[in-house]
Enzyme design. Structure first.
Site, short mmCIF file in Angstrom:
data_model
loop_
_atom_site.label_atom_id
_atom_site.label_comp_id
_atom_site.label_asym_id
_atom_site.label_seq_id
_atom_site.Cartn_x
_atom_site.Cartn_y
_atom_site.Cartn_z
N LYS A 71 -1.79 -23.28 -106.87
CA LYS A 71 -1.66 -24.16 -105.44
C LYS A 71 -0.55 -23.18 -104.66
O LYS A 71 0.49 -22.61 -104.98
CB LYS A 71 -1.48 -25.43 -106.01
CG LYS A 71 -2.69 -26.00 -106.14
CD LYS A 71 -2.99 -27.49 -106.35
CE LYS A 71 -4.21 -28.03 -106.65
NZ LYS A 71 -4.33 -29.16 -107.21
N ARG A 82 -5.25 -28.67 -115.69
CA ARG A 82 -6.51 -28.23 -114.84
C ARG A 82 -6.13 -27.08 -114.35
O ARG A 82 -5.39 -26.95 -113.45
CB ARG A 82 -6.83 -29.35 -113.87
CG ARG A 82 -8.24 -28.97 -113.05
CD ARG A 82 -8.65 -29.87 -111.78
NE ARG A 82 -9.77 -29.32 -111.40
CZ ARG A 82 -9.82 -28.48 -110.33
NH1 ARG A 82 -8.78 -27.84 -109.97
NH2 ARG A 82 -10.74 -28.16 -109.75
N1 HH2 Z 1 -7.15 -29.88 -107.62
C1 HH2 Z 1 -8.40 -29.20 -106.99
C2 HH2 Z 1 -9.63 -29.87 -107.24
N2 HH2 Z 1 -9.80 -30.74 -107.95
N3 HH2 Z 1 -9.08 -32.44 -109.42
C3 HH2 Z 1 -7.92 -32.93 -110.11
N4 HH2 Z 1 -8.40 -34.09 -110.90
N5 HH2 Z 1 -6.73 -32.67 -110.07
C4 HH2 Z 1 -6.37 -31.65 -109.09
O1 HH2 Z 1 -5.26 -31.18 -108.81
C5 HH2 Z 1 -7.59 -31.06 -108.18
C6 HH2 Z 1 -8.72 -31.36 -108.54
C7 HH2 Z 1 -8.10 -28.15 -106.08
O2 HH2 Z 1 -8.27 -27.03 -106.60
P1 HH2 Z 1 -9.57 -26.09 -106.79
O3 HH2 Z 1 -10.81 -26.90 -107.33
O4 HH2 Z 1 -9.37 -24.87 -107.53
O5 HH2 Z 1 -9.87 -25.76 -105.22
P2 HH2 Z 1 -11.03 -26.10 -104.45
O6 HH2 Z 1 -10.78 -27.71 -103.94
O7 HH2 Z 1 -10.65 -25.36 -102.75
O8 HH2 Z 1 -12.20 -25.85 -104.81
#
Ligand code: HH2
Length: 270
Positions: free
Chosen positions: A212, A249
């Site tokens: 992040k 995660r």
């Molecule tokens: N962060 C993201 C997405 N889903 N779910 C949980 N439970 N906790 C988190 O911190 C979290 C999440 C964001 O990361 P990412 O999936 O890599 O990115 P994007 O939302 O741009 O697909």
């Protein structure tokens, strides 16, 4: 002290626009191969998402999200993986559960879709309830809190009670402070520092710091690009383990598994 056990949730984003891996796994075969590789590296759960939640992200309609996610859930379930679906949409969650997913990761903590809690309860699935201030499109527009930790804790406590009231078994509920979701870097750091206060709610705490942007803005020098945030990801996950988090995660499973395994061995001797 017993060795703290932990679960690794590997991320598979089937999106064109995720902040760290957007577009890499839009092809279902590539996404399935990536998910299988993450299981090979030691992921306990594979979290499949079809809608980016990055700040400013545009919403995706249900049909499109279904089209992205379902073949990947089916492929990974078929390969024997424990699959989580990262969605806020009832019908996407239902289809994923029908296909054999066992975990629903709802970043709105059951606030977006009426019926999500009842669906999770009826299927006996595990779920993650996450704190988010606002919605992805606007959540990073000057977020403010009196006391970020107490406010996140009160929210998670309320959502936990709601989910239990809807029939979800308490032992199937994980809680997540939502690092980066309507929070400044200072808010994220304070949540990480005071994680024991969230662990005191008695449910496994999920932490998602992986790659992040705040990690890239703390070290001296120019902001770190997404692919240069591994040291910050490791530092925050190790400290979160020591502070009581139990589910991690992450995008990069192998190095985080190594780091957490070593950290757990150190903690076990304390
Ligand atoms: N962060 C993201 C997405 N889903 N779910 C949980 N439970 N906790 C988190 O911190 C979290 C999440 C964001 O990361 P990412 O999936 O890599 O990115 P994007 O939302 O741009 O697909």
């Amino acid at each position: 002290m017993t060795i703290p056990s932990f679960l690794l949730m590997g991320v598979v984003n089937v999106t064109p626009d995720s902040f760290s891996d957007g577009g890499r796994f839009l092809d279902p075969a590539a996404a399935i191969a990536h998910g299988r590789a993450l299981v090979g590296e030691g992921a306990d759960i594979v979290d499949v998402g079809g809608e980016s939640t990055r700040p400013g992200a545009a919403p995706v309609d249900e049909e499109e999200e279904h089209r992205r996610v379902l073949p990947v859930v089916e492929g990974l379930v078929g390969a024997g993986a424990i699959v989580s679906v990262d969605t806020v949409k009832l019908e996407v969650a239902r289809a994923a559960l029908d296909a054999g997913a066992g975990y629903v990761n709802d970043v709105t903590a059951f606030r977006a879709a009426p019926g999500m809690a009842a669906l999770v309860a009826g299927r006996g699935a595990t779920c993650c309830l996450m704190h988010m201030r606002g919605e992805p499109r606007t959540m990073q527009d000057d977020p403010r809190y009196e006391d970020v930790v107490s406010e996140v804790k009160a929210f998670l406590e309320e959502r936990l009670a709601f989910a239990v009231g809807e029939g979800v078994a308490e032992e199937k509920i994980h809680l997540d402070p939502g690092i980066g979701f309507g929070k400044t870097a200072a808010h994220n750091l304070e949540l990480l520092r005071r994680l024991p206060e969230l662990a005191a709610l008695g449910r496994p705490v999920v932490i998602g710091t992986s790659r992040k942007s705040f990690l890239g803005r703390i070290a001296s020098g120019p902001p770190r690009a997404v692919d240069a945030r591994m040291p910050g990801t490791i530092a925050t996950n190790v400290l979160a383990l020591a502070a009581g988090a139990r589910v991690f995660r992450v995008h990069d499973v192998a190095p985080i598994r190594d780091a957490l395994t070593v950290a757990a061995a150190v903690l076990a001797g304390s």
